[in-house]
Design a protein around this motif. Structure first.
Motif, short mmCIF file in Angstrom:
data_model
loop_
_atom_site.label_atom_id
_atom_site.label_comp_id
_atom_site.label_asym_id
_atom_site.label_seq_id
_atom_site.Cartn_x
_atom_site.Cartn_y
_atom_site.Cartn_z
N LEU A 54 0.81 -1.22 0.00
CA LEU A 54 0.00 0.00 0.00
C LEU A 54 0.85 1.27 0.00
O LEU A 54 0.35 2.35 -0.32
CB LEU A 54 -0.98 -0.01 1.19
N ALA A 76 -2.22 -6.53 0.69
CA ALA A 76 -3.13 -5.73 1.54
C ALA A 76 -4.53 -5.92 0.99
O ALA A 76 -4.69 -6.34 -0.17
CB ALA A 76 -2.78 -4.23 1.49
N VAL A 77 -5.51 -5.57 1.81
CA VAL A 77 -6.89 -5.60 1.27
C VAL A 77 -7.20 -4.28 0.56
O VAL A 77 -7.84 -4.26 -0.48
CB VAL A 77 -7.92 -5.95 2.38
N GLY A 78 -6.73 -3.15 1.14
CA GLY A 78 -6.98 -1.85 0.52
C GLY A 78 -6.10 -1.68 -0.71
O GLY A 78 -4.99 -2.22 -0.77
N LEU A 101 -7.56 -10.65 7.13
CA LEU A 101 -7.11 -9.68 8.14
C LEU A 101 -8.26 -9.01 8.89
O LEU A 101 -8.05 -8.13 9.72
CB LEU A 101 -6.22 -8.61 7.48
N ARG A 237 -8.23 4.34 6.50
CA ARG A 237 -7.18 5.03 5.74
C ARG A 237 -7.09 6.46 6.28
O ARG A 237 -8.12 7.09 6.57
CB ARG A 237 -7.50 5.06 4.25
N HIS A 285 0.32 2.03 11.51
CA HIS A 285 -0.40 1.21 10.53
C HIS A 285 -0.10 -0.29 10.71
O HIS A 285 0.47 -0.93 9.82
CB HIS A 285 -0.09 1.66 9.10
N SER A 288 -3.22 -5.07 10.63
CA SER A 288 -3.22 -6.50 10.25
C SER A 288 -1.96 -7.22 10.73
O SER A 288 -1.73 -8.37 10.36
CB SER A 288 -3.31 -6.61 8.72
N ARG A 294 -0.24 -11.79 8.83
CA ARG A 294 0.67 -11.31 7.78
C ARG A 294 1.22 -12.50 6.97
O ARG A 294 1.42 -12.39 5.76
CB ARG A 294 1.80 -10.49 8.39
N MET A 297 -1.53 -13.43 4.64
CA MET A 297 -1.62 -12.42 3.57
C MET A 297 -0.56 -12.67 2.50
O MET A 297 -0.80 -12.51 1.30
CB MET A 297 -1.43 -11.00 4.15
#
Ligand code: DGY
Length: 324
Positions: A54, A76-78, A101, A237, A285, A288, A294, A297
Motif C-alpha cells: 500500500l 493488503a486488502v486496501g 485480516l 485510511r 499502521h 493487520s 501477515r 496475507m
C-alpha cells in the motif's frame, strides 16, 4: 523453459516469498523503506508479475512502463494506491487479500478504542517519567466503554467484526453505510444517517475505504457535530480524516481524543502537530500485523500472483471485469 519474472517491492513473510521463488525468477527490494519510484519504474520494465504494498504508488505511468505485466498482486486488502482503471484498461488483473485480516484489524481497532478510553498511553508515560507517587483519587480518569454508544462508519467485514467486539462489551452499536447491511440485525446494530452517527456516538470507528467520496469525510464540520466527549478511532485510511481539522478538534477540546492506526500523511513526521497532543494516540499502521495474519496475507498474495501468471482467474481480484 524460462521462469516468469517477478518484482516484489519489499520483503514479505517467507511463506509467500518461498511460493514465488519456487516458480518464478524473483527480485526483491530488500530495503526497509519502499522501493524508490525511479527504481520501481526500472524494475517493472521487463517483469511479468508485480507484488506491491500500500506504500507503493502504482499509477498509470508505472503500468505503462511495464509492457509485459500480466498481474499485480497487492499485499493488503486496501488498494487505493493502485490505478485500477489503468490496469483494467490493459486487462491486467489486480489481486488483494480480503477476509484474512478482518478479525486482526478489528482486534487492533478495539484495542485502540480501549486504550484511548482509559488513557493507557498517558498512564504509561506517567509511570515511566517517575511521576507515580501515590494512588490518585482523580488520576487519569477516562471513559467507560460498557454501556457507551459505538458509531461504526462502514459496516463491511471489519466494521462488523468491530460490532461483534462491541456487543461483548455491552455497547450500543449504530452504523452509517450507503445501504442497509443484512448482517446488522444479528449484530444488534441500528442504521442511522452520518449526521446522527456523529451526534450520538461516544466512540466513532472508521471502516470505510478511501475513495474520492470519503476523502476528508471527517472534516471540521463533522467534528462540529460530535460530542465533546467523543473519541475517534481510525484503522481505515488516513485520508478519510482531515488532519488539520483533527488537530484543531483535539487541541481545542472539540472532541476528547483520537486513536489512529492510519494517518495523512503516512508516515506521520516526528514533528507533526498531532504528535504533540496527549489525547492523540498514534500507532504505525499495524492493524493487520499479527504473525499469523501477515503470513496468510503473503500466501494469498502469492496465490493471486501465480494464478495471474498462469492466465487463471485470481482467487481475489478487485477488477473482475478484466475477465468479461
Ligand atoms: C490493508 O490490508 O489494507 C491494511 O491497511 C494493511 O494490512
Amino acid at each position: 523453459m524460462s521462469k516468469p519474472s517477478v518484482f516484489v517491492t519489499r520483503i514479505i513473510p517467507d511463506r509467500g516469498l518461498a511460493m514465488l521463488r519456487e516458480r518464478c525468477d524473483v527480485r526483491v527490494w530488500e530495503d526497509e523503506l519502499p522501493t524508490p519510484a525511479d527504481v520501481l519504474r526500472r524494475e517493472v520494465a521487463g517483469v511479468d508479475g508485480l507484488v506491491c504494498l500500500l506504500s507503493d504508488r502504482i499509477d498509470a505511468a508505472l503500468i505503462e512502463a511495464a509492457p509485459n505485466l500480466k498481474v499485480i498482486s497487492q499485499y493488503a486488502v486496501g488498494f487505493d494506491n493502485i490505478d485500477v482503471k489503468a490496469a483494467t484498461a490493459r486487462r491486467i488483473p489486480v489481486g488483494n487479500t480480503p477476509g484474512v485480516l478482518t478479525e486482526t484489524t478489528a482486534d487492533l481497532a478495539f484495542a485502540l478504542l480501549m486504550a484511548a478510553a482509559r488513557r493507557l498511553p498517558e498512564g504509561e508515560r506517567y509511570v515511566h517519567a517517575g511521576k507515580w507517587k501515590t494512588w490518585g483519587p482523580m488520576l487519569l480518569m477516562g471513559q467507560d466503554i460498557h454501556g457507551a454508544t459505538l458509531g461504526i462508519l462502514g459496516l463491511g467485514r471489519i466494521g462488523q467484526a468491530m460490532a461483534r467486539r462491541a456487543r461483548g462489551f455491552n455497547m450500543r452499536v449504530i452504523y452509517a453505510h450507503s445501504r442497509d447491511v443484512p448482517e446488522a440485525a444479528s449484530l444488534g446494530a441500528e442504521r442511522v444517517s452520518l449526521d446522527e452517527l456523529l451526534a450520538r456516538s461516544d466512540f466513532i470507528s472508521l471502516h470505510t475505504p478511501l475513495t474520492p467520496a470519503t476523502h476528508h469525510l471527517i472534516d471540521a464540520a463533522a467534528f462540529g457535530k460530535m460530542k465533546p466527549t467523543a473519541i475517534l478511532i481510525n484503522t481505515a485510511r488516513g485520508g478519510v480524516v482531515d488532519p488539520d481539522a483533527l488537530y484543531q478538534a483535539l487541541a481545542g477540546g472539540r472532541i476528547a481524543g483520537a486513536a489512529l492506526d492510519v494517518t495523512e500523511p503516512e508516515p506521520l513526521p516526528a514533528d507533526h502537530p498531532l504528535l504533540t497532543l496527549d489525547n492523540c494516540l498514534v500507532v504505525p499502521h499495524v492493524g493487520s500485523s499479527s504473525t499469523a495474519t501477515r503470513g496468510q496475507m503473503a500466501v494469498m498474495t502469492a496465490e493471486n500472483l501465480l494464478a495471474g501468471l498462469r492466465g487463471e482467474r485470481l482467487p481475489h481480484c478487485v477488477n473482475p471485469e478484466v475477465y468479461a
